[in-house]
Enzyme design. Sequence first.
Site, PDB file in Angstrom:
ATOM      1  N   ASP A  32      51.264 -16.294  -3.610  1.00  0.00           N
ATOM      2  CA  ASP A  32      50.316 -16.447  -4.894  1.00  0.00           C
ATOM      3  C   ASP A  32      49.129 -17.110  -4.239  1.00  0.00           C
ATOM      4  OD1 ASP A  32      52.708 -15.941  -6.526  1.00  0.00           O
ATOM      5  OD2 ASP A  32      53.348 -18.084  -6.446  1.00  0.00           O
ATOM      6  N   GLU A 244      51.168 -12.024 -15.959  1.00  0.00           N
ATOM      7  CA  GLU A 244      50.886 -13.531 -15.214  1.00  0.00           C
ATOM      8  C   GLU A 244      49.729 -13.277 -14.310  1.00  0.00           C
ATOM      9  OE1 GLU A 244      54.599 -14.370 -13.468  1.00  0.00           O
ATOM     10  OE2 GLU A 244      54.548 -12.487 -11.932  1.00  0.00           O
TER      11      GLU A 244
HETATM   12  O1  FUB Z   1      55.732 -17.815  -7.452  1.00  0.00           O
HETATM   13  C1  FUB Z   1      56.204 -18.341  -8.703  1.00  0.00           C
HETATM   14  C2  FUB Z   1      55.781 -16.994  -9.577  1.00  0.00           C
HETATM   15  O2  FUB Z   1      56.019 -15.726  -9.063  1.00  0.00           O
HETATM   16  C3  FUB Z   1      54.362 -17.163  -9.887  1.00  0.00           C
HETATM   17  O3  FUB Z   1      53.786 -18.315 -10.595  1.00  0.00           O
HETATM   18  C4  FUB Z   1      53.924 -15.915 -10.337  1.00  0.00           C
HETATM   19  O4  FUB Z   1      52.583 -15.555 -10.646  1.00  0.00           O
HETATM   20  C5  FUB Z   1      54.554 -14.837  -9.536  1.00  0.00           C
HETATM   21  O5  FUB Z   1      54.191 -14.670  -8.453  1.00  0.00           O
END
Ligand code: FUB
Length: 344
Positions: A32, A244
Site C-alpha cells: 500500500d 478500496e
Molecule cells: O493492507 C491492508 C489492506 O489491503 C489495505 O488497507 C487495502 O487497501 C489492501 O491493500
Amino acid sequence: QHGETLQVKEEKEGKKTKFRNQPLVTDIYTADPSAHVFEEKLYIYPSHDIDAGKEEDDFGGHFDMRDYHVFSMDSAGGKITDHGVALSVEDVPWAERQLWAPDAARKGDSYYLYFPAKDKEGVFRIGVAVSDSPSGPFKAENEPMKGSLSIDPAVFRDDDGEYYMYIGGIWGGQLQNWRTGKYDHDTKTPYDNEPADDEPAIGPRVARLSNDMLQFGEELKEIEIVDKKGDPILAGDHDRRFFEAAWVHKYNGKYYFSYSTGDTHFIAYATGDSPYGPFVYQGNILNPVEGWTNHHSIVEFKGQWYIFYHDTELSGKTHLRNIKVSKLRHREDGTIETINTVTE
Ligand code: FUB
C-alpha cells in the site's frame, strides 16, 4: 473471472510469472505505498506486512499489521533508506489492531501521518500522528479523527492550499456497514450491507481537512463515480465499482480519482473537475498484480510521473507483499496508459 487472482489464473495455465519491476524493499514486507515528494526526495509511507498467523478470511483478518516504517529515495527505483519504525500500535491510545494503508501530508513545518486501525470495538477509524520530520517518528493523537470511518485515507493538497481526505473500503474495510449513517455491529459477513447488484455502488467519502490538519473541516460526503452517460456505476459491476485504495492526483487541471476494484483486482480511474467529484470512469491504470490486493499511489517527481504499487513476488502470499514502482504515462488526450507489471 471474478475473484480469480493472477496467481490462480497462471497456475491453471501452467505459466510462471515474469515480473517487470524489482521489489524496492526486501528485508521486510511492505504494501500500500503512498508516495510523496517532501524536501526534494521521494518519501514512501507503506503498510508493514507481517505474518501474525491469522487464517485468511474475507474480512481481511490476515492483514494484522502492528507498525509503520517510512522509506525515502533520491530517485525512483534508486537506493532506498528505511527510516525505521515511525509509529507502533502500542503508541496509539485508541487503536487495537490492524494498521492498514496509511498516507502522509505536509503543512508548514509539520508532517502528518494518517492511518486506519480498528478501535477497541473492532470498528475501523482514521488516526493522525504528527512529526516535524517526514521520516518520523510520529506522535499519535489520543483519539481518532471525529466522524472517521473505514480505511485507506489518502490526502490530496489542491493548488489553492486546501487539503482533502478520501477514505473508504468495502468488505473488510467496513464501508458497507455505515449505510444508515450509524455503524451496524450485527453483520455476520462482509457482504451483509452491500447494495443489490442493480443499485448504485457504495461511494468512497471525501472531506476537506481542518486548518490544523487533525480533523475533518466539514462533513464527509459520498463521492459519485459515473459512466460516460452520467449513470452511476452499479454495485454489481465488479470490474468498475469502487472497492478500496483511493488516490487523487491532478494533471492538466483535471482531478484523477484512482482506486482498486477489489475482487477483480484492477486499479481503475475516473476523472472530474472538482475534488468532490463526480468522477467519470475512464478505464484501468494497472492490471492485476500477483496477490489478491492491488493498491497504489501516483506521484510526479522531477518531471516524470510514477505509480507505486505492490505485489507478492517475494513471498507468494497475499498478506506478505512488497512495494514496487513503475513509470506512468498520461496520453495527450488526458487518458492514462494501462500498465502490465508482468510479462505475458
Ligand atoms: O493492507 C491492508 C489492506 O489491503 C489495505 O488497507 C487495502 O487497501 C489492501 O491493500
